[in-house]
Design a protein around this motif. Structure first.
Motif, short mmCIF file in Angstrom:
data_model
loop_
_atom_site.label_atom_id
_atom_site.label_comp_id
_atom_site.label_asym_id
_atom_site.label_seq_id
_atom_site.Cartn_x
_atom_site.Cartn_y
_atom_site.Cartn_z
N GLY A 44 30.06 -26.93 13.54
CA GLY A 44 30.08 -26.18 12.29
C GLY A 44 29.62 -24.75 12.49
N ALA A 49 27.13 -27.97 4.56
CA ALA A 49 27.61 -27.75 5.92
C ALA A 49 26.85 -28.62 6.91
N TYR A 77 32.97 -28.19 10.37
CA TYR A 77 32.81 -27.38 9.15
C TYR A 77 33.08 -25.92 9.48
#
Length: 235
Positions: A115, A131, A141
């Motif tokens: 992410g 997230a 993400y």
């Protein structure tokens, strides 16, 4: 008929709150925040700590499920840090970065990052928590703009690979006598029917010959085939 007090003490009703409490514990994401400076680490830690679904791990605790690395820029030193984390822990990696170039998204992913968030795009702790929870579940993400940048980079890499692959194929390009004759006539401006008559072939044979050349060497059309054969000195 049972008394109301007896119904309220039934095992099913007593067990329900306990089940919900256990589910909440199971959904808890443990996080280790690491940053270049104490101010960034404290700020990011406080944002995450405000969520009941996040638990910040102390150094003496078990390894965290997610490591959030907060950096100003993704230079080679930070990439080395990410590689080290990936080698030495099973935690999922999340990157919060101030400055990020498009090509660095793929570099971060190669180092194990799931992410990425730009610091300037974090508008609330809810966004950050979402997230981290996504990364904690093992999913990727990326904000919409970074997704677009990544897809654009992948497209350019794919196109570059295809062009390189095509050049390799063209370097080995060989033509049969019939293919050379058909392409030579085509380069002189003759139509398919004229070429068939000149070479004493059927129209179908001429079309099949051209189709074979364009397909074998991944050429776009007949004009491309003629141009490539001319550049290679084959006709």
């Amino acid at each position: 008929m049972s008394h109301p007090a007896e119904r309220s003490a039934s095992p099913a009703l007593l067990g329900a709150p306990q089940h919900r409490q256990q589910t909440g514990t199971e959904n808890l994401v443990t996080v280790d925040v690491r940053a270049d400076d104490l101010v960034s680490q404290t700020g990011m830690t406080n944002l995450l700590r405000s969520s009941p679904k996040i638990r910040i791990q102390n150094k003496s605790d078990d390894p965290a499920a997610v490591i959030v690395l907060v950096v100003d820029a993704l230079d080679e030193a930070r990439l080395d840090t990410l590689r080290t984390i990936r080698r030495t822990t099973s935690a999922h990696l999340m990157l919060v970065v101030t400055h990020l170039e498009a090509h660095q998204i793929a570099e971060a992913a190669e180092c194990g990052v799931l992410g990425i968030l730009r610091r300037g795009q974090i508008t609330s702790h809810h966004q950050l928590v979402d997230a981290v929870k996504t990364v904690g579940s093992g999913l990727g993400y990326l904000p919409a703009d970074l997704q677009g940048a990544l897809l654009g980079q992948i497209g350019r890499l794919y196109q570059s690979h295809r062009q390189s692959e095509a050049l390799t194929v063209f370097a080995l390009m060989k033509l049969s006598q019939r293919e050379r004759e058909v392409l030579r006539d085509l380069s002189h401006g003759h139509e398919i029917a004229e070429i068939a008559e000149r070479q004493n072939f059927s129209v179908r044979t001429v079309k099949y010959t051209l189709h074979g050349v364009t397909g074998r060497y991944q050429l776009r059309n007949r004009t491309h085939a003629v141009g490539m054969a001319l550049r290679k000195g084959l006709i």
